[in-house]
Motif scaffolding. Structure first.
Motif, PDB file in Angstrom:
ATOM      1  N   TYR A  99       0.829  -1.204   0.000  1.00 20.51           N
ATOM      2  CA  TYR A  99       0.000   0.000   0.000  1.00 20.51           C
ATOM      3  C   TYR A  99       0.869   1.262   0.000  1.00 20.51           C
ATOM      4  O   TYR A  99       0.600   2.224  -0.732  1.00 20.51           O
ATOM      5  CB  TYR A  99      -0.932  -0.008   1.204  1.00 20.51           C
ATOM      6  N   ASP A 100       1.913   1.245   0.806  1.00 19.28           N
ATOM      7  CA  ASP A 100       2.807   2.395   0.890  1.00 19.28           C
ATOM      8  C   ASP A 100       3.429   2.705  -0.469  1.00 19.28           C
ATOM      9  O   ASP A 100       3.514   3.865  -0.881  1.00 19.28           O
ATOM     10  CB  ASP A 100       3.893   2.125   1.933  1.00 19.28           C
ATOM     11  N   GLU A 101       3.850   1.666  -1.175  1.00 18.06           N
ATOM     12  CA  GLU A 101       4.484   1.860  -2.479  1.00 18.06           C
ATOM     13  C   GLU A 101       3.483   2.394  -3.511  1.00 18.06           C
ATOM     14  O   GLU A 101       3.797   3.298  -4.289  1.00 18.06           O
ATOM     15  CB  GLU A 101       5.095   0.547  -2.957  1.00 18.06           C
ATOM     16  N   LEU A 102       2.278   1.818  -3.520  1.00 15.51           N
ATOM     17  CA  LEU A 102       1.265   2.274  -4.469  1.00 15.51           C
ATOM     18  C   LEU A 102       0.839   3.719  -4.180  1.00 15.51           C
ATOM     19  O   LEU A 102       0.639   4.523  -5.098  1.00 15.51           O
ATOM     20  CB  LEU A 102       0.047   1.352  -4.422  1.00 15.51           C
ATOM     21  N   LEU A 103       0.703   4.037  -2.899  1.00 17.22           N
ATOM     22  CA  LEU A 103       0.311   5.388  -2.503  1.00 17.22           C
ATOM     23  C   LEU A 103       1.345   6.405  -2.978  1.00 17.22           C
ATOM     24  O   LEU A 103       1.004   7.482  -3.477  1.00 17.22           O
ATOM     25  CB  LEU A 103       0.142   5.458  -0.990  1.00 17.22           C
ATOM     26  N   TYR A 104       2.612   6.033  -2.841  1.00 21.71           N
ATOM     27  CA  TYR A 104       3.681   6.941  -3.259  1.00 21.71           C
ATOM     28  C   TYR A 104       3.709   7.096  -4.779  1.00 21.71           C
ATOM     29  O   TYR A 104       3.867   8.211  -5.304  1.00 21.71           O
ATOM     30  CB  TYR A 104       5.030   6.428  -2.761  1.00 21.71           C
ATOM     31  N   ASP A 105       3.567   5.975  -5.481  1.00 25.10           N
ATOM     32  CA  ASP A 105       3.609   6.029  -6.948  1.00 25.10           C
ATOM     33  C   ASP A 105       2.437   6.836  -7.518  1.00 25.10           C
ATOM     34  O   ASP A 105       2.593   7.567  -8.497  1.00 25.10           O
ATOM     35  CB  ASP A 105       3.580   4.614  -7.540  1.00 25.10           C
ATOM     36  N   ALA A 106       1.274   6.688  -6.897  1.00 18.63           N
ATOM     37  CA  ALA A 106       0.081   7.346  -7.435  1.00 18.63           C
ATOM     38  C   ALA A 106      -0.051   8.802  -7.002  1.00 18.63           C
ATOM     39  O   ALA A 106      -0.440   9.666  -7.792  1.00 18.63           O
ATOM     40  CB  ALA A 106      -1.168   6.577  -7.018  1.00 18.63           C
ATOM     41  N   TYR A 107       0.303   9.073  -5.734  1.00 25.49           N
ATOM     42  CA  TYR A 107       0.021  10.401  -5.185  1.00 25.49           C
ATOM     43  C   TYR A 107       1.251  11.107  -4.614  1.00 25.49           C
ATOM     44  O   TYR A 107       1.113  12.203  -4.055  1.00 25.49           O
ATOM     45  CB  TYR A 107      -1.041  10.292  -4.087  1.00 25.49           C
ATOM     46  N   ASP A 108       2.414  10.460  -4.716  1.00 21.04           N
ATOM     47  CA  ASP A 108       3.630  11.041  -4.130  1.00 21.04           C
ATOM     48  C   ASP A 108       3.440  11.308  -2.644  1.00 21.04           C
ATOM     49  O   ASP A 108       3.859  12.328  -2.104  1.00 21.04           O
ATOM     50  CB  ASP A 108       4.011  12.340  -4.851  1.00 21.04           C
ATOM     51  N   GLU A 109       2.797  10.356  -1.974  1.00 13.64           N
ATOM     52  CA  GLU A 109       2.503  10.473  -0.544  1.00 13.64           C
ATOM     53  C   GLU A 109       2.977   9.186   0.153  1.00 13.64           C
ATOM     54  O   GLU A 109       3.088   8.137  -0.472  1.00 13.64           O
ATOM     55  CB  GLU A 109       0.997  10.666  -0.331  1.00 13.64           C
ATOM     56  N   VAL A 110       3.262   9.306   1.448  1.00 15.77           N
ATOM     57  CA  VAL A 110       3.743   8.154   2.206  1.00 15.77           C
ATOM     58  C   VAL A 110       2.877   7.946   3.441  1.00 15.77           C
ATOM     59  O   VAL A 110       2.129   8.831   3.845  1.00 15.77           O
ATOM     60  CB  VAL A 110       5.215   8.328   2.638  1.00 15.77           C
ATOM     61  N   THR A 111       3.022   6.767   4.051  1.00 13.66           N
ATOM     62  CA  THR A 111       2.321   6.457   5.293  1.00 13.66           C
ATOM     63  C   THR A 111       3.251   6.716   6.473  1.00 13.66           C
ATOM     64  O   THR A 111       4.470   6.803   6.300  1.00 13.66           O
ATOM     65  CB  THR A 111       1.876   4.991   5.321  1.00 13.66           C
ATOM     66  N   PRO A 112       2.718   6.808   7.675  1.00 12.00           N
ATOM     67  CA  PRO A 112       3.568   7.015   8.854  1.00 12.00           C
ATOM     68  C   PRO A 112       4.106   5.714   9.426  1.00 12.00           C
ATOM     69  O   PRO A 112       4.687   5.705  10.508  1.00 12.00           O
ATOM     70  CB  PRO A 112       2.615   7.686   9.851  1.00 12.00           C
ATOM     71  N   PHE A 113       3.906   4.600   8.710  1.00 14.67           N
ATOM     72  CA  PHE A 113       4.296   3.303   9.254  1.00 14.67           C
ATOM     73  C   PHE A 113       5.728   2.953   8.868  1.00 14.67           C
ATOM     74  O   PHE A 113       6.155   3.214   7.745  1.00 14.67           O
ATOM     75  CB  PHE A 113       3.361   2.207   8.745  1.00 14.67           C
ATOM     76  N   GLU A 114       6.444   2.354   9.802  1.00 12.60           N
ATOM     77  CA  GLU A 114       7.775   1.805   9.516  1.00 12.60           C
ATOM     78  C   GLU A 114       7.602   0.321   9.238  1.00 12.60           C
ATOM     79  O   GLU A 114       7.237  -0.448  10.121  1.00 12.60           O
ATOM     80  CB  GLU A 114       8.725   2.014  10.693  1.00 12.60           C
ATOM     81  N   ILE A 115       7.856  -0.085   7.999  1.00  7.86           N
ATOM     82  CA  ILE A 115       7.667  -1.475   7.611  1.00  7.86           C
ATOM     83  C   ILE A 115       8.891  -2.274   8.014  1.00  7.86           C
ATOM     84  O   ILE A 115      10.013  -1.978   7.590  1.00  7.86           O
ATOM     85  CB  ILE A 115       7.444  -1.609   6.091  1.00  7.86           C
ATOM     86  N   PRO A 116       8.746  -3.302   8.865  1.00  8.54           N
ATOM     87  CA  PRO A 116       9.915  -4.081   9.272  1.00  8.54           C
ATOM     88  C   PRO A 116      10.501  -4.834   8.102  1.00  8.54           C
ATOM     89  O   PRO A 116       9.795  -5.200   7.160  1.00  8.54           O
ATOM     90  CB  PRO A 116       9.354  -5.053  10.331  1.00  8.54           C
ATOM     91  N   GLY A 117      11.817  -5.061   8.170  1.00  9.39           N
ATOM     92  CA  GLY A 117      12.489  -5.813   7.117  1.00  9.39           C
ATOM     93  C   GLY A 117      12.218  -7.298   7.225  1.00  9.39           C
ATOM     94  O   GLY A 117      11.471  -7.767   8.089  1.00  9.39           O
ATOM     95  N   ASP A 118      12.845  -8.055   6.318  1.00 10.97           N
ATOM     96  CA  ASP A 118      12.635  -9.495   6.278  1.00 10.97           C
ATOM     97  C   ASP A 118      13.675 -10.257   7.089  1.00 10.97           C
ATOM     98  O   ASP A 118      13.854 -11.456   6.900  1.00 10.97           O
ATOM     99  CB  ASP A 118      12.671  -9.991   4.821  1.00 10.97           C
ATOM    100  N   ASP A 119      14.410  -9.548   8.000  1.00  5.44           N
ATOM    101  CA  ASP A 119      15.467 -10.211   8.742  1.00  5.44           C
ATOM    102  C   ASP A 119      14.964 -10.858  10.028  1.00  5.44           C
ATOM    103  O   ASP A 119      15.733 -11.443  10.779  1.00  5.44           O
ATOM    104  CB  ASP A 119      16.582  -9.213   9.084  1.00  5.44           C
ATOM    105  N   ALA A 120      13.654 -10.764  10.306  1.00  6.94           N
ATOM    106  CA  ALA A 120      13.121 -11.399  11.506  1.00  6.94           C
ATOM    107  C   ALA A 120      13.192 -12.916  11.357  1.00  6.94           C
ATOM    108  O   ALA A 120      13.020 -13.464  10.272  1.00  6.94           O
ATOM    109  CB  ALA A 120      11.674 -10.968  11.734  1.00  6.94           C
ATOM    110  N   LEU A 121      13.453 -13.581  12.467  1.00 11.88           N
ATOM    111  CA  LEU A 121      13.551 -15.030  12.432  1.00 11.88           C
ATOM    112  C   LEU A 121      12.171 -15.663  12.431  1.00 11.88           C
ATOM    113  O   LEU A 121      11.231 -15.137  13.028  1.00 11.88           O
ATOM    114  CB  LEU A 121      14.335 -15.525  13.655  1.00 11.88           C
TER     115      LEU A 121
END
Length: 252
Positions: free
Chosen positions: A55-77
């Motif tokens: 959602y964050d990526e689509l929102l940015y591509d469509a409206y040049d806007e971002v969300t306030p969420f920090e998306i965790p990386g894939d390094d979690a076990l």
């Protein structure tokens, strides 16, 4: 980005609805969790993270806007799937360093060679004219051969090194390894589902626990750094050095 490549409003709306649904499923999984490492909670968490990132990526591509969420990386076990009471353990440690003061490194290696010539005869010969104090490659071999890794870590500034990231993984095994069993390939990727716990140190974590904007706080931090520098001693006297980066202990 061209107009043709931009997502439509309907696609952005659908991604937002997916986030809402993932939030509901995550809450339901948490409410019904059967234990600390419930796989349903883990799966719902990953789904929520993936949908929020999309959602964050689509929102940015469509409206040049971002969300306030920090998306965790894939390094979690992943959820632990090893024995409940391990009878054997493997401890995997990686520490990165940068050679920031080669002359200090060379001086320390030469000092070791001067104090114990017999222990470094081969290294001294390999270093060529001038001995280990003129060859960084050989000096590193001398220092890491003379000192335990933990001592290198605690005294890294004395040796002209700067700490980078480090990590420690404790992995469960069914039985102790036979002598020499894994020496040919000691750093094969461990089974992540058998990692009991891990501890990471990185300067990147400092951003999450940074000092406030109070100038007095910044002055105190600079004074602390100055005090540490003043304690450096090339003669190898005691130094209480520890990791400078932030520490993250992932939840198991």
């Amino acid at each position: 980005m061209s107009d043709a490549a931009q997502p439509t409003a309907a696609e952005v709306r659908a991604a937002a609805e997916a986030v809402k649904a993932a939030l509901d499923r995550h809450l339901e999984a948490v409410e019904r969790r059967s234990g600390e490492d419930d796989p349903a909670v883990y799966a719902a968490f990953n789904e929520l993270a993936a949908t929020a990132e999309a959602y964050d990526e689509l929102l940015y591509d469509a409206y040049d806007e971002v969300t306030p969420f920090e998306i965790p990386g894939d390094d979690a076990l992943p959820a632990y799937a090893g024995p409940e009471e391990p009878s054997a353990l493997s401890v995997l440690i990686r520490r990165d360093y940068a050679v920031v003061e080669p002359q200090r490194l060379l001086a320390q290696a030469q000092r070791v060679a001067d104090l114990d010539p017999d222990a470094t005869d081969t290294d001294t010969a390999a270093a060529g004219p001038g001995g280990v104090g003129h060859n960084v490659h050989t000096a590193l071999g001398v220092l890491f051969g003379e000192y335990e890794p933990d001592e290198i870590a605690s005294r890294h500034k004395e040796f002209g090194l700067e700490e980078g990231d480090s990590t420690l993984w404790v992995a469960a095994a069914d039985d102790p390894a036979e002598p020499g069993e894994w020496l040919s390939e000691p750093f094969d990727q461990p089974d992540a589902q058998r990692v009991v716990c891990r501890f990471d140190v990185s300067a990147v974590f400092d951003e999450e626990t940074a000092l406030g904007d109070d100038p007095d706080d910044l002055d105190d931090a600079e004074g602390l750094d100055d005090g540490i520098d003043d304690e450096l001693d090339l003669d190898g006297d005691e130094e209480d050095g520890t990791g400078t980066g932030g520490v993250r202990t992932p939840k198991r």
